[in-house]
Design a protein around this motif. Structure first.
Motif, PDB file in Angstrom:
ATOM      1  N   GLU A  83       0.814  -1.228   0.000  1.00  0.00           N
ATOM      2  CA  GLU A  83       0.000   0.000   0.000  1.00  0.00           C
ATOM      3  C   GLU A  83       0.842   1.269   0.000  1.00  0.00           C
ATOM      4  OE1 GLU A  83       0.016  -1.636   4.319  1.00  0.00           O
ATOM      5  OE2 GLU A  83      -0.117  -2.419   2.257  1.00  0.00           O
ATOM      6  N   HIS A  84       2.134   1.171   0.273  1.00  0.00           N
ATOM      7  CA  HIS A  84       3.008   2.342   0.252  1.00  0.00           C
ATOM      8  C   HIS A  84       3.453   2.710  -1.166  1.00  0.00           C
ATOM      9  CE1 HIS A  84       4.268   0.989   4.537  1.00  0.00           C
ATOM     10  NE2 HIS A  84       3.373   1.942   4.633  1.00  0.00           N
ATOM     11  N   ILE A  85       3.395   1.748  -2.068  1.00  0.00           N
ATOM     12  CA  ILE A  85       4.103   1.889  -3.339  1.00  0.00           C
ATOM     13  C   ILE A  85       3.502   2.966  -4.241  1.00  0.00           C
ATOM     14  CG2 ILE A  85       4.722   0.672  -5.461  1.00  0.00           C
ATOM     15  CD1 ILE A  85       5.014  -1.870  -3.727  1.00  0.00           C
ATOM     16  N   GLU A  86       2.215   2.865  -4.559  1.00  0.00           N
ATOM     17  CA  GLU A  86       1.639   3.821  -5.510  1.00  0.00           C
ATOM     18  C   GLU A  86       1.660   5.261  -4.984  1.00  0.00           C
ATOM     19  OE1 GLU A  86      -2.096   4.295  -8.598  1.00  0.00           O
ATOM     20  OE2 GLU A  86      -2.267   2.879  -6.926  1.00  0.00           O
ATOM     21  N   VAL A 106      11.423  -1.160  -4.822  1.00  0.00           N
ATOM     22  CA  VAL A 106      10.180  -1.871  -5.124  1.00  0.00           C
ATOM     23  C   VAL A 106      10.457  -3.016  -6.098  1.00  0.00           C
ATOM     24  CG1 VAL A 106       7.910  -1.662  -6.213  1.00  0.00           C
ATOM     25  CG2 VAL A 106       8.727   0.145  -4.689  1.00  0.00           C
ATOM     26  N   SER A 107      11.274  -2.763  -7.110  1.00  0.00           N
ATOM     27  CA  SER A 107      11.598  -3.799  -8.096  1.00  0.00           C
ATOM     28  C   SER A 107      12.332  -4.958  -7.437  1.00  0.00           C
ATOM     29  CB  SER A 107      12.458  -3.206  -9.218  1.00  0.00           C
ATOM     30  OG  SER A 107      11.777  -2.182  -9.896  1.00  0.00           O
ATOM     31  N   HIS A 108      13.221  -4.624  -6.511  1.00  0.00           N
ATOM     32  CA  HIS A 108      13.960  -5.675  -5.811  1.00  0.00           C
ATOM     33  C   HIS A 108      13.017  -6.532  -4.983  1.00  0.00           C
ATOM     34  CE1 HIS A 108      17.353  -7.672  -3.936  1.00  0.00           C
ATOM     35  NE2 HIS A 108      16.806  -7.450  -2.752  1.00  0.00           N
ATOM     36  N   LEU A 109      12.140  -5.900  -4.241  1.00  0.00           N
ATOM     37  CA  LEU A 109      11.175  -6.660  -3.440  1.00  0.00           C
ATOM     38  C   LEU A 109      10.283  -7.517  -4.339  1.00  0.00           C
ATOM     39  CD1 LEU A 109      10.042  -4.123  -0.690  1.00  0.00           C
ATOM     40  CD2 LEU A 109      11.410  -6.194  -0.384  1.00  0.00           C
ATOM     41  N   ASN A 110       9.897  -6.974  -5.466  1.00  0.00           N
ATOM     42  CA  ASN A 110       9.058  -7.725  -6.394  1.00  0.00           C
ATOM     43  C   ASN A 110       9.776  -8.975  -6.893  1.00  0.00           C
ATOM     44  OD1 ASN A 110       6.603  -7.926  -8.096  1.00  0.00           O
ATOM     45  ND2 ASN A 110       8.045  -7.623  -9.779  1.00  0.00           N
ATOM     46  N   ALA A 111      11.110  -8.901  -6.969  1.00  0.00           N
ATOM     47  CA  ALA A 111      11.896 -10.031  -7.461  1.00  0.00           C
ATOM     48  C   ALA A 111      12.163 -11.074  -6.388  1.00  0.00           C
ATOM     49  CB  ALA A 111      13.218  -9.538  -8.043  1.00  0.00           C
ATOM     50  N   VAL A 112      12.321 -10.632  -5.131  1.00  0.00           N
ATOM     51  CA  VAL A 112      12.759 -11.571  -4.081  1.00  0.00           C
ATOM     52  C   VAL A 112      11.682 -11.907  -3.056  1.00  0.00           C
ATOM     53  CG1 VAL A 112      15.155 -10.808  -4.302  1.00  0.00           C
ATOM     54  CG2 VAL A 112      13.684  -9.739  -2.581  1.00  0.00           C
ATOM     55  N   ALA A 113      10.599 -11.153  -3.029  1.00  0.00           N
ATOM     56  CA  ALA A 113       9.552 -11.389  -2.026  1.00  0.00           C
ATOM     57  C   ALA A 113       8.177 -11.260  -2.664  1.00  0.00           C
ATOM     58  CB  ALA A 113       9.699 -10.409  -0.861  1.00  0.00           C
ATOM     59  N   ASP A 114       8.002 -11.931  -3.792  1.00  0.00           N
ATOM     60  CA  ASP A 114       6.785 -11.816  -4.597  1.00  0.00           C
ATOM     61  C   ASP A 114       5.544 -12.260  -3.829  1.00  0.00           C
ATOM     62  OD1 ASP A 114       5.336 -11.544  -7.154  1.00  0.00           O
ATOM     63  OD2 ASP A 114       5.145 -13.715  -6.999  1.00  0.00           O
ATOM     64  N   THR A 115       4.532 -11.389  -3.850  1.00  0.00           N
ATOM     65  CA  THR A 115       3.209 -11.726  -3.327  1.00  0.00           C
ATOM     66  C   THR A 115       2.189 -11.146  -4.306  1.00  0.00           C
ATOM     67  OG1 THR A 115       2.930  -9.667  -2.056  1.00  0.00           O
ATOM     68  CG2 THR A 115       4.009 -11.533  -0.936  1.00  0.00           C
ATOM     69  N   PRO A 116       0.955 -11.642  -4.305  1.00  0.00           N
ATOM     70  CA  PRO A 116      -0.055 -11.076  -5.217  1.00  0.00           C
ATOM     71  C   PRO A 116      -0.246  -9.574  -5.008  1.00  0.00           C
ATOM     72  CG  PRO A 116      -0.812 -13.163  -4.333  1.00  0.00           C
ATOM     73  CD  PRO A 116       0.446 -12.824  -3.586  1.00  0.00           C
ATOM     74  N   GLU A 117      -0.229  -9.126  -3.752  1.00  0.00           N
ATOM     75  CA  GLU A 117      -0.446  -7.699  -3.469  1.00  0.00           C
ATOM     76  C   GLU A 117       0.729  -6.856  -3.963  1.00  0.00           C
ATOM     77  OE1 GLU A 117      -2.714 -10.332  -0.949  1.00  0.00           O
ATOM     78  OE2 GLU A 117      -0.533 -10.147  -1.185  1.00  0.00           O
ATOM     79  N   LEU A 118       1.941  -7.340  -3.737  1.00  0.00           N
ATOM     80  CA  LEU A 118       3.125  -6.607  -4.182  1.00  0.00           C
ATOM     81  C   LEU A 118       3.188  -6.572  -5.702  1.00  0.00           C
ATOM     82  CD1 LEU A 118       5.771  -5.164  -3.546  1.00  0.00           C
ATOM     83  CD2 LEU A 118       6.872  -7.395  -3.362  1.00  0.00           C
ATOM     84  N   ARG A 119       2.888  -7.690  -6.319  1.00  0.00           N
ATOM     85  CA  ARG A 119       2.901  -7.747  -7.786  1.00  0.00           C
ATOM     86  C   ARG A 119       1.881  -6.782  -8.380  1.00  0.00           C
ATOM     87  NH1 ARG A 119       2.493 -13.451 -10.999  1.00  0.00           N
ATOM     88  NH2 ARG A 119       4.427 -13.796  -9.796  1.00  0.00           N
ATOM     89  N   ALA A 120       0.705  -6.721  -7.781  1.00  0.00           N
ATOM     90  CA  ALA A 120      -0.334  -5.816  -8.282  1.00  0.00           C
ATOM     91  C   ALA A 120       0.102  -4.359  -8.161  1.00  0.00           C
ATOM     92  CB  ALA A 120      -1.635  -6.043  -7.507  1.00  0.00           C
ATOM     93  N   ALA A 121       0.697  -4.002  -7.019  1.00  0.00           N
ATOM     94  CA  ALA A 121       1.164  -2.630  -6.825  1.00  0.00           C
ATOM     95  C   ALA A 121       2.274  -2.292  -7.813  1.00  0.00           C
ATOM     96  CB  ALA A 121       1.649  -2.443  -5.387  1.00  0.00           C
ATOM     97  N   TYR A 122       3.180  -3.232  -8.025  1.00  0.00           N
ATOM     98  CA  TYR A 122       4.279  -3.023  -8.969  1.00  0.00           C
ATOM     99  C   TYR A 122       3.740  -2.806 -10.378  1.00  0.00           C
ATOM    100  CZ  TYR A 122       8.486  -4.008 -11.703  1.00  0.00           C
ATOM    101  OH  TYR A 122       9.526  -3.936 -12.602  1.00  0.00           O
ATOM    102  N   ASN A 123       2.814  -3.659 -10.798  1.00  0.00           N
ATOM    103  CA  ASN A 123       2.273  -3.554 -12.156  1.00  0.00           C
ATOM    104  C   ASN A 123       1.435  -2.304 -12.352  1.00  0.00           C
ATOM    105  OD1 ASN A 123       3.451  -5.856 -13.257  1.00  0.00           O
ATOM    106  ND2 ASN A 123       1.848  -7.194 -12.463  1.00  0.00           N
TER     107      ASN A 123
END
Length: 398
Positions: free
Chosen positions: A19-22, A69-86
């Motif tokens: 929830e912090h990302i966007e 954010v990109s690093h977390l998306n690569a090493v700690a993938d979750t549906p919520e993180l992936r959605a925020a990244y995308n």
């Protein structure tokens, strides 16, 4: 306060939530936009220092946050993180694409007097001007718009490719019997049993992740088991995958990426993407790269052929494998090393624990590069992550 907006010497990985990302990226993008407007104003001085102090500071903050954010998306993938990244990926891609092709900023850089720069700045300035051209700054009208659209599509497709590969890897599991795992190291067998028990299942859960996949390929006596894992591994995210795994097929994604790369190269005046790719590299041309690789292959081939002949003879004589398949070669290689050199990875493994390996590796790096590596603490995304401080050591100290 949003951890992605806090001034910190290191990313606050332990605090960043989807929830912090966007909100953070929207704020940093606005700040970068404001900085771009400032430096491209007519009255703004065309000097390296002035532009860096305004624009580079803003884009650095954006880059650090997006990198975290990109690093977390690569090493700690979750549906919520992936959605925020995308959600943020198109916004970030659009900004960097527009920045790299901004005619006003390009003109400002061209107006910088080379004689006002030191050696390092002159090289950076030269690279910056080159990158503006590669970023489409010389394109006009429809071609400029199309180039920007290609960058956005490429970013989305590259992310989709990664997601499919990761999801295909995670989706596979095979529950082996104890007999099938004959020859596999005890620690791998125990790990597989624990994984199955955690799911309330019988047997031993095998996956395509390297700590499981590699030792099975090297040590499992069962060629059938090795074949099962090998086929699953090499067909991940492809149209050759089995059953439901085809949902992760990357074939169309790869075709689209190749098509867009070809179009991108053509827009920039290059005959193919290979020619565009080497512009920023040491090689002079794709032909030079191919020539180097073929020359290397020609020199290595006789040795490779001899190795294969030795392994075939050993497999036929000692392992009963008269027609080795692709999934047999790691096993044959391991058995050959044991027989010929009395070398066993499992026996050697006890002498190369992680602390010893890291100590040896760090010692080599410290000796070669005149640095010191020491354990330290930092915000991490997983308690198993270790952090080390690297400092240069010299006559002037750290």
């Amino acid at each position: 306060m949003n951890p992605l907006l806090q001034a910190s010497p290191l990313p606050l990985f332990d605090q960043i939530q989807p929830e912090h990302i966007e909100p953070a990226l929207d704020t940093l993008l606005r700040q970068a936009e404001d900085a771009l407007s400032t430096v491209t104003a007519a009255e703004f001085p065309a000097t390296w220092q002035a532009i860096a102090a305004e624009l580079d500071v803003a884009t650095e903050k954006l880059g650090v946050a997006w990198g975290s954010v990109s690093h977390l998306n690569a090493v700690a993938d979750t549906p919520e993180l992936r959605a925020a990244y995308n959600t943020c990926l198109p916004k970030v891609t659009e900004f960097w694409t527009r920045l790299g092709a901004d005619e006003r900023l390009y003109a400002k850089y061209k107006a910088i007097a080379p004689e006002s720069l030191n050696t390092e700045q002159r090289q950076a300035h030269k690279n910056a001007l080159r990158n503006f051209v590669l970023g489409g700054a010389d394109l006009q009208g429809a071609e400029r718009e199309r180039f920007a659209a290609i960058q956005e599509q490429m970013a989305a497709l590259s992310q989709l490719f990664s997601e499919h590969t990761l999801d295909a890897t995670d989706a596979f599991s095979y529950y082996a019997t104890r007999e099938e795992l004959t020859g596999v190291p005890d620690d791998v067998v125990q790990g597989a049993r624990n994984a199955a028990q955690a799911e309330g299942k019988e047997g031993y859960k095998l996956t395509l992740k390297m700590p499981c996949y590699l030792p099975v390929m090297q040590f499992a006596k069962s060629s059938a088991l090795r074949g099962t894992l090998y086929r699953a591994y090499v067909t991940r995210a492809s149209d050759q995958a089995e059953d439901t795994a085809k949902q992760f097929d990357n074939t169309d994604t790869m075709r689209s990426i190749l098509t867009l790369r070809k179009e991108e190269a053509a827009l920039l005046g290059y005959p193919n993407f290979g020619a565009l790719s080497v512009v920023t590299k040491m090689a002079d041309s794709p032909t030079a790269v191919i020539r180097f690789l073929r020359d290397l292959a020609a020199k290595a081939r006789p040795y490779g052929q001899q190795d294969v002949a030795d392994m075939r003879a050993f497999a036929a004589e000692h392992l009963g494998l008269t027609d080795p398949q692709a999934w047999d070669w790691p096993y044959i290689g391991e058995k050959l090393k044991e027989a010929r050199y009395s070398f066993s990875e499992q026996e050697v493994k006890q002498y190369f624990t992680l602390p010893k390996v890291l100590a040896g590796l760090f010692k080599i790096v410290e000796t070669l590069f005149d640095v010191e590596i020491t354990p330290d603490t930092a915000p991490v995304w997983n308690p198993n992550v270790s952090f080390y401080r690297l400092e240069r050591v010299g006559p002037q100290g750290r």
